[in-house]
Write an enzyme that holds these catalytic residues in place. Structure first.
Site, mmCIF file in Angstrom:
data_model
loop_
_atom_site.group_PDB
_atom_site.id
_atom_site.type_symbol
_atom_site.label_atom_id
_atom_site.label_comp_id
_atom_site.label_asym_id
_atom_site.label_seq_id
_atom_site.Cartn_x
_atom_site.Cartn_y
_atom_site.Cartn_z
ATOM 1 N N ARG A 156 0.861 -1.180 0.000
ATOM 2 C CA ARG A 156 0.000 0.000 0.000
ATOM 3 C C ARG A 156 0.896 1.229 0.000
ATOM 4 N NH1 ARG A 156 -2.413 1.132 5.366
ATOM 5 N NH2 ARG A 156 -0.908 2.834 5.393
ATOM 6 N N TYR A 163 4.263 5.642 11.072
ATOM 7 C CA TYR A 163 4.474 4.296 11.575
ATOM 8 C C TYR A 163 5.276 3.410 10.631
ATOM 9 C CZ TYR A 163 0.118 3.881 8.854
ATOM 10 O OH TYR A 163 -0.841 3.962 7.888
ATOM 11 N N HIS A 181 -3.339 5.077 4.312
ATOM 12 C CA HIS A 181 -4.598 4.327 4.352
ATOM 13 C C HIS A 181 -5.710 5.159 3.714
ATOM 14 C CE1 HIS A 181 -8.065 2.105 5.739
ATOM 15 N NE2 HIS A 181 -8.508 3.190 6.336
#
Lengths: 481, 418
Positions: free
Chosen positions: A369, A382, A373
């Site tokens: 990805r 993160y 998100h």
């Protein structure tokens, strides 16, 4: 199709034999020829019907051979027939024969080696081996749709950052999964998406204007302004409206496949989900149901490594999702999710199997990805920036496929710049139009809750309209009534 | 089935089937092992008639059979004397409520090939209360589908089937299990028609047995109507007689909206004569059980029978209660309710769900909002205690509203003005 028919006829027989095998009955062989003769001219449609009818065909035999479902209530009869098998070697219980072993051995929690990943294009977009059967037309359309999707994502993401739409989530890095799988399906295959699969709609003909309208929730929105951006849906294109809940769509896909199976259609259900979604209870039940009901559904997992901030190492401890298929009795394959051709051929094959053999298939597409998100997330918090950059540039599925089509002489840098600027212009125009289009009218708040507007909702609407009339300054001026 | 077994539902029917089909009855009950031991043991054969008489055949030597008798009698003590509840024409046929449900289901399955059934043990076993018995043999075990145990997922499966053109009936083995399906019911079933802009609709029926009375313990005595009532996009109805059970089942299947049909575990053996002709009941209408002048008693499902039993006592004391079975829990039939309130000016709600956040609570709000001017006294609501349903028979009996309490409440309500 002829090959498929032969295979599946055998598979019906093997199927029935496997289930009935425990009864070990000689009478069954007399019923087999009748199955053969009856089904010599099978088509996929009658196949599904015959699967329904196989129960009734066998029903004419004495109750002992009724259907596999009834077998499990007659264990005493079943064991009575096993006289010629040494009972000390097998445990005979509802669910089948199990061999004994005197070695106490715990099965390992993971295979010695991870399940390998199917790919046909190397990192430089060169074919590794063999020929892949894809026409220039499809290959070029796949590429242009991937490039369009990428451009659309970039522009809409920026629009959100500029405050023009409230929310967006990108498919960056997963374009190949979107487009290649869509290309391998037909328009009749019903798609039940998660939310990171707008490419499937794009392939099927959803226009850029329609995408924009949905994101801007204007009057032209197919959802009539009732869903968040990126929650597209289109009955015409057989794509169920996206719901924000994770994995709730997986049982829906099984239901859709069940419906297709009842109708004997030459189509399957296709559903997508992520590595995170595979932890939900619905995933497990849906795979299990699909296996038990023998429903023609493709479960395509986009294993992109992250569920918002949760890496896969915190999501599960199995070897990804592909190994779970076996646990439920579902055939599965792991594919390089950034390899357009591998995906195309795998989904194609899976679709054939699903429809001809009336079974579910699990496909795990390994990818990354690249984007956050969603616009509500900042993934640099993160995960390392250089990891993101690696996948964005060196492992970009679009660049990789472009190298392949260019090596075939099907694409050029002129075509590239033309496409990109063309699409960009279309998107900016679409956004402009969408922004200035009227919002949905007030009446759309109350319609479609039921098939007809009930009295309590008409009353609520009336009350709201009266309030707006008396206090117009408290309501947006561009609010059509 | 032999006539002596006519009065069976649930465990009793399983025992009957055991005798007729030479199955080992224990084995047959294995799939429904979820049910409590108490229920499996309570296999006394009962024929409960809606006219109040009870034929008790003590099939089990269990001493608690007598208590079971007492409890069941309370459920259906009063004759259903209204013409609206029973058939207008004397010819017709008699059957039990679960058979009426099955008849409605079967008629709809015959009429429309898209209708299908899914749930745990609905196919082979015929349903935990025999509502789908025989259907799998008739229509095949794909159309009457036995599912694995995952309520959220088979409800989701039903939704997926519904959006692609089928009309599924999803059975919760006990309504309480549908709490696991809350996500699908609330987030998708009730919503997808709206959020898809009207493109996809969900003509699904979700049904199952619920309610208190079979000593099934707290988890199996849930009344889900309170929890579901806020979900936009769904309709809820509760059946109470064989006549309206069949009619509501048929109407629910034909409806384009998702409908939740609540049945009650103690009412499956009610016997009534229903018409031979085809009929359906309106999903949004209430049912006038007993017209009256002094007070409006609003009730639904099993409490209808307690209300009618109380009505008998009240009539003897000189009161004239009007009893309405509201039937439609979402939306309320405010038309019939309103007319009644305008006539009697006093309202008593008798329900089986909990007081907090229950159907009665919403009904009080609706009545007070709409008919405040016609009320001579505050609306009174009798509900079950806000406790998990205890197992012990005596305790279970008193968590729910009993006829004596209804009589007392009406006396208080009417005396307020004298």
């Amino acid at each position: 199709m002829a090959v498929c028919v032969r295979q599946s006829r055998n598979s019906i027989i093997n199927h029935v034999k496997a289930k009935m095998g425990l009864l070990g009955l000689t009478c069954l062989s007399s019923s087999m020829p009748s199955l053969n003769t009856d089904h010599r001219t099978l088509s996929a449609a009658s196949l599904a019907k015959d699967l329904r009818n196989q129960n009734s065909v066998l029903e004419n035999k004495p109750t002992l051979y009724r259907t596999r479902r009834f077998d499990s209530t007659k264990p005493h009869q079943r064991s009575g027939v096993q006289s010629n098998v040494a009972s000390s070697q097998f445990l005979d219980f509802p669910g089948g024969k199990v061999a004994f072993t005197s070695e106490m051995r715990f099965i390992s929690e993971s295979p010695k080696e991870r399940i390998p990943c199917y790919r046909v294009l190397d990192d430089d977009g060169q074919l590794i081996e063999g020929g892949i059967n894809v026409s220039k037309e499809i290959a070029v359309k796949m590429y242009s749709d991937m490039a369009t999707l990428q451009t659309m994502d970039t522009i809409f993401y920026d629009a959100q950052r500029q405050g023009r739409i409230s929310f967006y989530l990108t498919t960056i890095g997963e374009e190949a999964i979107n487009i290649a799988s869509a290309a391998a399906l037909t328009i009749d295959d019903f798609v039940v998406p998660q939310y990171r699969e707008p490419g499937v709609l794009l392939w099927r003909g959803f226009t850029l204007q329609q995408f924009a309208n949905q994101c801007f929730s204007n009057r032209g929105d197919d959802c009539r302004g009732r869903q968040m951006p990126v929650h597209y849906g289109s009955k015409k294109l057989n794509y169920l409206t996206v719901a924000s809940t994770i994995a709730s769509q997986l049982p829906h896909a099984v239901g859709v496949a069940y419906s297709l199976k009842m109708d004997g259609k030459d189509a399957c259900a296709v559903t997508y989900f992520g590595d995170g979604g595979s932890s939900e209870g619905d995933f497990h039940a849906a795979l299990n149901f699909a296996a038990v009901t023998e429903a023609p559904v493709l479960f395509i997992c986009r294993n992109n490594g992250w569920a918002i901030s949760t890496p896969t190492s915190d999501q599960f401890r199995s070897d990804g999702i592909v190994v779970r298929g076996e646990a439920y009795g579902v055939q599965s394959i792991r594919v390089d999710g950034n390899d357009t051709l591998a995906l195309y051929s795998a989904v194609r094959a899976a679709r054939e199997m699903a429809i001809c053999e009336q079974r579910p298939i699990l496909i795990e597409a390994m990818t990354y990805r690249v984007g956050h998100h969603s616009t509500s997330d900042d993934s640099t918090k993160y995960r390392p920036v250089d990891e993101i950059e690696l996948w964005r540039s060196a492992r970009d599925p679009i660049t990789r496929f472009r190298k392949w089509i260019e090596s075939n002489g099907w694409w050029s840098s002129e075509a590239e710049s033309e496409l990109r600027s063309n699409v960009r212009k279309q998107l900016l125009d679409a956004i402009q139009v969408a922004e200035t289009t009227e919002k949905p009218p007030l009446v759309d708040m109350f319609t479609d809750v039921y098939d007809a507007v009930p009295s309590n909702l008409s009353e609520q609407e009336k009350w709201l309209r009266e309030t707006i009339k008396i206090h117009p300054q408290d309501y947006p001026s561009d609010f059509p009534l | 089935m032999a006539t002596i077994f006519q009065g069976l539902g649930g465990a009793g029917a399983a025992a009957a089937a055991a005798l007729t089909k030479s199955f080992n009855s224990k084995k047959l009950l294995l799939p429904s092992s979820r049910r409590s031991l108490a229920e499996r043991k309570a296999s006394s054969l009962l024929v409960v008639r809606s006219d109040g008489s009870v034929n008790l055949n003590l099939g089990s030597s269990n001493g608690r059979a007598r208590r079971v008798d007492q409890l069941i009698t309370n459920a259906v003590a009063t004759k259903a004397d209204t013409s609206s509840a029973s058939s207008a024409s004397k010819p017709g046929h008699e059957l039990l409520l679960f058979e009426a449900l099955r008849e409605g289901l079967e008629e709809e399955m015959d009429r429309d090939p898209h209708v299908c059934v899914m749930g745990e043990d609905v196919g082979h076993l015929g349903g935990s209360y025999k509502v789908s018995e025989g259907l799998a043999e008739k229509y095949g075990d794909l159309r009457v589908l036995d599912t694995p145990i995952a309520e959220n997922s088979f409800t989701g499966m039903g939704i997926g089937a519904a959006v692609t053109g089928l009309r599924p009936i999803v059975e919760g083995m006990n309504m309480g299990f549908l709490l696991l399906a809350f996500n699908q019911i609330s987030n998708i079933c009730g919503m997808i028609h709206y959020t898809s802009g009207g493109q996809f609709h969900v003509p699904i029926v979700i049904r199952g047995p619920g309610g208190v009375g079979r000593q099934l313990g707290a988890e199996h005595s849930q009344r889900l109507e309170s929890y579901f009532q806020s979900i936009p996009g769904i309709q809820m109805v509760a059946c109470s007689t064989p006549y309206n059970a069949k009619g509501l089942m048929k109407a629910a299947i034909r409806s384009e909206n998702p409908v939740i049909l609540f049945e009650h575990v103690l009412l499956y053996n009610l016997k009534e004569r229903i018409p031979d002709e085809e009929y359906i009941c309106n999903l949004e209408e209430a049912e006038m059980v007993r017209p009256g002048e002094h007070v409006t008693i609003l009730t639904y499902s099993r409490m209808r029978y307690h209300a009618m039993q109380a009505a008998k006592t009240l009539v003897n004391k000189g009161y004239d209660p009007e009893v309405i079975d509201i039937r439609s829990l979402k939306p309320f039939d405010l038309h019939m309710i309103g007319n009644s309130v305008k006539k009697t000016h006093r309202v008593l709600i008798v329900e089986e769900c909990m007081r907090a956040g229950g159907i009665g609570a919403s009904l009080i709000a609706a009545i007070t909002e709409n008919f405040h001017d016609y009320l001579d006294a505050p609306v009174v609501c009798l509900s079950s205690q806000d406790v998990p349903t205890p197992y012990a028979g005596t305790l279970e009996e008193w968590t729910i509203v009993q006829p004596a309490q209804i009589v007392r409440a009406v006396e208080q309500l009417c005396q307020k003005l004298q």
